[in-house]
Scaffold this active site. Structure first.
Site, short mmCIF file in Angstrom:
data_model
loop_
_atom_site.label_atom_id
_atom_site.label_comp_id
_atom_site.label_asym_id
_atom_site.label_seq_id
_atom_site.Cartn_x
_atom_site.Cartn_y
_atom_site.Cartn_z
N VAL A 216 -15.96 -9.13 -6.54
CA VAL A 216 -17.31 -9.68 -6.34
C VAL A 216 -18.35 -8.83 -7.09
CG1 VAL A 216 -19.13 -10.04 -4.62
CG2 VAL A 216 -16.76 -10.70 -4.08
N LYS B 170 0.82 -1.23 0.00
CA LYS B 170 0.00 0.00 0.00
C LYS B 170 0.84 1.27 0.00
CE LYS B 170 -3.14 -2.96 0.21
NZ LYS B 170 -3.48 -3.51 -1.09
N ARG C 57 -7.50 -7.54 -9.24
CA ARG C 57 -8.26 -8.77 -9.53
C ARG C 57 -9.65 -8.38 -10.01
NH1 ARG C 57 -8.89 -7.73 -3.98
NH2 ARG C 57 -11.06 -7.27 -3.52
N HIS D 126 -17.25 5.35 -0.05
CA HIS D 126 -16.31 4.48 -0.72
C HIS D 126 -16.70 4.40 -2.20
CE1 HIS D 126 -14.35 0.21 -1.12
NE2 HIS D 126 -14.18 0.97 -2.17
N LYS E 190 -4.04 11.33 7.31
CA LYS E 190 -5.12 12.05 7.99
C LYS E 190 -6.34 11.13 7.97
CE LYS E 190 -7.57 15.80 9.25
NZ LYS E 190 -7.31 16.49 10.54
N GLU F 91 -6.44 2.36 -2.42
CA GLU F 91 -5.69 1.17 -2.83
C GLU F 91 -6.20 0.63 -4.16
OE1 GLU F 91 -7.45 -2.41 -0.17
OE2 GLU F 91 -6.71 -0.73 1.02
C1 MV4 Z 1 -9.34 5.44 5.35
C2 MV4 Z 1 -10.48 5.93 6.01
C3 MV4 Z 1 -10.43 7.22 6.49
N1 MV4 Z 1 -9.30 7.97 6.33
N2 MV4 Z 1 -8.25 6.23 5.20
C4 MV4 Z 1 -10.81 0.94 5.02
C5 MV4 Z 1 -10.47 -0.14 4.07
C6 MV4 Z 1 -9.30 0.36 3.31
N3 MV4 Z 1 -9.53 0.08 1.91
C7 MV4 Z 1 -9.19 1.78 3.57
N4 MV4 Z 1 -10.20 2.11 4.55
C8 MV4 Z 1 -10.36 3.36 5.02
N5 MV4 Z 1 -9.30 4.20 4.87
C9 MV4 Z 1 -8.25 7.46 5.71
N6 MV4 Z 1 -7.15 8.21 5.57
C10 MV4 Z 1 -11.59 5.11 6.15
C11 MV4 Z 1 -11.53 3.80 5.65
C12 MV4 Z 1 -12.71 3.02 5.84
C13 MV4 Z 1 -13.41 2.48 4.78
C14 MV4 Z 1 -13.01 2.68 3.46
C15 MV4 Z 1 -13.71 2.11 2.42
C16 MV4 Z 1 -14.83 1.34 2.68
C17 MV4 Z 1 -15.24 1.13 3.97
C18 MV4 Z 1 -14.54 1.70 5.02
C19 MV4 Z 1 -14.98 1.48 6.33
C20 MV4 Z 1 -14.29 2.02 7.36
C21 MV4 Z 1 -13.15 2.77 7.13
#
Ligand code: MV4
Length: 469
Positions: free
Chosen positions: A316, A137, A313, A229, A222, A309
């Site tokens: 789903v 990452k 792949r 998302h 931060k 990220e």
């Molecule tokens: C974050 C975030 C808030 N701030 N990064 C969770 C999974 C991973 N893919 C990255 N994630 C997050 N990164 C920062 N700087 C909040 C999340 C996050 C989240 C992201 C995507 C989908 C669901 C989530 C649920 C909780 C937290």
């Protein structure tokens, strides 16, 4: 007669220059609904399939649709579907030219990808190099920065000492998020609200990542509160063509498990939508990524988006993008891997209407989503205008306790989001699965919830709604 110029020494042709043609036979290195999805695509392409199965999946109906099937070991995934030597043996004995890994199991294993290459079997996905660079990452974040793709304010690279983290946290302001470089999908993350909490978050995250992934590398970002998302589906061929298939909104999730995915993302302005999708394509071009992939972003409450990220792949929720664009992603993956150029340009990919997908899991929402394996005694599958059900389950099928509890995906495609919600409620009503508990009742509640109906969903919605207590 010698035909000069038509004799090639194969060893001297690099894999990139090699003339490829459509595969005769593919190994499907997966199980359940995605194995069935891949077998269906192959049948349409006229490509033969070799399936693999564990002892728990022996006799599963979808295996009958493959041309051949090999048992690769006992029920436990780590002893069967994840066992590289056994999967490769099945590929060799089955005499295939390529392997489709699906999602999970070996799908993002760069080592397996490399083993396929050394065995001269095409891995249907990105190269091992692109996969490894994006799997880390911190390295993916660096690539994003270089490609001028917005990343969350935070550390320049890995955190080497506590004082460095403290300095950065004070620069960007609390709350901050400590992330494991080897993590992803929410694993190995820790929020810190102040200096003291940051100290313990650093050591805890590093120790946890070291134990879980054998790599304790961490970096700082931060913490973006209440993010949405949004992820972008991309497709890249071996001729330098990269396109996006627009976005999916996956904010309706619980504990990093997605429940509902949709497209388009509600409330995104057209300007932001285009900017996110173009950023995803920039990143893919910059890292030499090929085949299908997903670029994940979080979007804050004011519409700023940040790269999180890359999922190297098929995912789903790929049917959401298939329905919104009319493009078969699995067939596209196979064609691209075989060396065909993409048959469309970005301008051809016009999103139509609204799509919603509900994941149907064999879980009991009333018992904290505890898995509910067992025999499906009765099952009725919905149909009708704009309804798709991707599932390997059927009446009499026994859901195994050994694997992921997802047993199907219900997808609807309608002209508008409101019509998609009504259609999904109708289809969920028709979908009857008796003998096990499923997430169907939870979906009904979410789809009727005012916040969901109004599109006011961020990643905290389900847990705050009280629907899953
Ligand atoms: C974050 C975030 C808030 N701030 N990064 C969770 C999974 C991973 N893919 C990255 N994630 C997050 N990164 C920062 N700087 C909040 C999340 C996050 C989240 C992201 C995507 C989908 C669901 C989530 C649920 C909780 C937290």
């Amino acid at each position: 007669m010698t035909s000069f110029g038509r004799h090639h020494e194969l060893e001297k042709i690099s894999p990139e220059k090699r003339v490829r043609s459509m595969y005769k036979r593919i190994l499907v290195a997966n199980r359940g609904e995605i194995a069935l999805r891949i077998i269906r695509a192959c049948r349409e392409l006229g490509v033969e399939t070799v399936a693999i199965f564990s002892e728990a999946d022996r006799g599963a109906a979808y295996l009958d649709l493959a041309d051949e099937a090999f048992c690769v070991g006992p029920a436990k995934g780590s002893d069967s579907y994840r066992k590289i030597d056994r999967v490769i043996s099945a590929a060799e004995i089955g005499n295939v030219q390529a392997i489709h890994p699906g999602y999970g199991f070996l799908a993002e294993n760069a080592h397996f990808n490399e083993v396929c290459r050394s065995c001269k079997i095409d891995f249907i996905g990105p190269t091992p190099e692109a996969m490894a660079r994006l799997g880390d990452k911190n390295s993916a974040r660096k690539l994003a920065r270089e490609a001028k793709v917005p990343v969350v304010p935070g550390s320049d690279g890995l955190i080497r000492e506590e004082s460095e983290a403290m300095r950065i946290a004070h620069e960007i302001g609390f709350p901050v998020l400590v992330k494991a470089s080897a993590g992803g999908g929410g694993r190995g993350m820790r929020v810190a609200l102040n200096d003291l909490a940051l100290k313990s978050a650093l050591s805890q995250a590093a120790a946890e990542a070291e134990a879980a992934f054998g790599d304790g590398s961490i970096y700082l970002e931060k913490y973006v509160e209440h993010p949405r998302h949004v992820e972008v589906q991309v497709l890249a061929d071996h001729h330098g063509n990269v396109v996006h298939l627009w976005e999916r909104d996956c904010s309706t999730q619980r504990r990093h498990q997605k429940l509902i995915e949709e497209s388009p993302s509600p409330h995104l302005t057209q300007e932001t939508r285009v900017a996110i999708c173009e950023a995803a394509v920039r990143l893919v071009k910059a890292c030499g990524y090929t085949n299908a992939g997903t670029v994940e972003f979080i979007v804050d409450q004011t519409g700023n988006f940040y790269f999180i990220e890359v999922n190297a792949r098929i995912q789903v929720e790929h049917p959401v993008s298939e329905m919104i664009t009319g493009i078969d992603l699995i067939k596209s993956q196979i064609r691209v891997a075989a060396g065909e150029p993409l048959p469309f340009t970005q301008a051809d990919i016009v999103p139509r209407g609204a799509v919603i997908e509900c994941r149907i899991n064999a879980e009991d929402p009333a018992k904290n989503f505890q898995p509910s394996p067992g025999k499906i005694e009765k099952m009725y599958v919905p149909g009708g205008f704009g309804v798709r059900f991707d599932s390997h389950a059927h009446p009499g099928y026994t859901v195994s306790p050994h694997y992921d509890s997802m047993i199907g995906k219900l997808i609807v495609h309608q002209p508008t989001r409101n019509e998609a919600i009504e259609c999904m409620l109708r289809a969920l009503d028709e979908l009857r699965i008796e003998g096990i508990k499923t997430t169907i009742p939870l979906h009904r509640e979410i789809l009727r919830h005012a916040a969901f109906v109004e599109g006011r969903v961020d990643t905290t919605f389900v847990e705050r709604s009280g629907l899953t207590q």
